[in-house]
Motif scaffolding. Sequence first.
Motif, PDB file in Angstrom:
ATOM      1  N   UNK A  59       0.828  -1.190   0.007  1.00 13.25           N
ATOM      2  CA  UNK A  59       0.149   0.053  -0.054  1.00 13.25           C
ATOM      3  C   UNK A  59       0.893   1.300  -0.045  1.00 13.25           C
ATOM      4  N   UNK A  60       2.160   1.235  -0.077  1.00 14.27           N
ATOM      5  CA  UNK A  60       2.986   2.382  -0.033  1.00 14.27           C
ATOM      6  C   UNK A  60       3.290   2.815   1.402  1.00 14.27           C
ATOM      7  N   UNK A 134      -9.139  19.142  -0.277  1.00 16.31           N
ATOM      8  CA  UNK A 134      -9.490  19.595   1.210  1.00 16.31           C
ATOM      9  C   UNK A 134     -10.914  18.937   1.291  1.00 16.31           C
ATOM     10  N   UNK A 135     -11.737  18.850   0.689  1.00 18.55           N
ATOM     11  CA  UNK A 135     -12.968  17.810   1.209  1.00 18.55           C
ATOM     12  C   UNK A 135     -12.852  16.447   0.300  1.00 18.55           C
ATOM     13  N   UNK A 136     -11.995  16.096  -0.224  1.00 19.29           N
ATOM     14  CA  UNK A 136     -11.911  14.603  -0.840  1.00 19.29           C
ATOM     15  C   UNK A 136     -10.803  13.591  -0.058  1.00 19.29           C
ATOM     16  N   UNK A 137      -9.832  13.687  -0.580  1.00 17.58           N
ATOM     17  CA  UNK A 137      -8.854  12.565   0.016  1.00 17.58           C
ATOM     18  C   UNK A 137      -8.285  13.198   1.570  1.00 17.58           C
ATOM     19  N   UNK A 138      -8.359  14.443   1.719  1.00 17.35           N
ATOM     20  CA  UNK A 138      -7.930  15.212   2.907  1.00 17.35           C
ATOM     21  C   UNK A 138      -9.105  15.496   3.763  1.00 17.35           C
ATOM     22  N   UNK A 165      -5.097   7.042  -1.222  1.00 18.23           N
ATOM     23  CA  UNK A 165      -5.242   6.341  -2.567  1.00 18.23           C
ATOM     24  C   UNK A 165      -5.446   7.330  -3.702  1.00 18.23           C
ATOM     25  N   UNK A 166      -4.539   7.356  -4.454  1.00 15.45           N
ATOM     26  CA  UNK A 166      -4.531   8.317  -5.644  1.00 15.45           C
ATOM     27  C   UNK A 166      -5.714   8.173  -6.616  1.00 15.45           C
ATOM     28  N   UNK A 167      -6.320   7.012  -6.596  1.00 17.20           N
ATOM     29  CA  UNK A 167      -7.397   6.566  -7.743  1.00 17.20           C
ATOM     30  C   UNK A 167      -8.720   7.498  -6.787  1.00 17.20           C
ATOM     31  N   UNK A 168      -8.495   7.904  -5.789  1.00 13.23           N
ATOM     32  CA  UNK A 168      -9.927   8.638  -5.016  1.00 13.23           C
ATOM     33  C   UNK A 168      -9.428  10.288  -5.233  1.00 13.23           C
TER      34      UNK A 168
END
Length: 171
Positions: A59-60, A134-138, A165-168
């Motif tokens: 998973x890195x 800001x409102x997505x992966x963070x 997850x870079x895909x998200x």
Amino acid sequence: ELFRFSCLFVALAETMGMASLFWRLEAVHPGADTLTLLWQAGFHSVSAFCNAGFSIFPEGLVRWREDAALLGIVDVLVIAGGIGVLSLINLRYFYFWRRDRRRRGQLTLQTKLAAATSLVLLVGGAVVTLVFEWNYTLGGEPIGRKLSWAIFHSTMRTAGFNVVDLGLMHP
């Protein structure tokens, strides 16, 4: 002479990175096997300094994402390796605190360009990551963690490590 000094410099930088990562990993995982922690620290130190972006974890570096100090060590290794050995050597012999320009030393054009470009890409990438994620992966994370992850992803433009997850990520 320069080749030998460069090899020694790289070995020293990677060893210092390995020691720092090991120290931090040992603090986070007090009962873990010492050889395992040494292997993890050594591998990731070399991978970060060389901007390779390889991890021994599938998973890195997601498992380290809660620890800003660990991510900071990886950031410093990536930035130092990205600036380049010759620029780091030039910085080593530049004594910025001396008032006399002749005794201070001189920064080469390569060092000035590498440092300035790295700074612009680091700050710009962190700002863009914060704005778009800001409102997505963070989202839902404390501000300190958002900043840590944004800076980490900004330095990873060439190294390839990730903590989300870079895909998200926001398209």
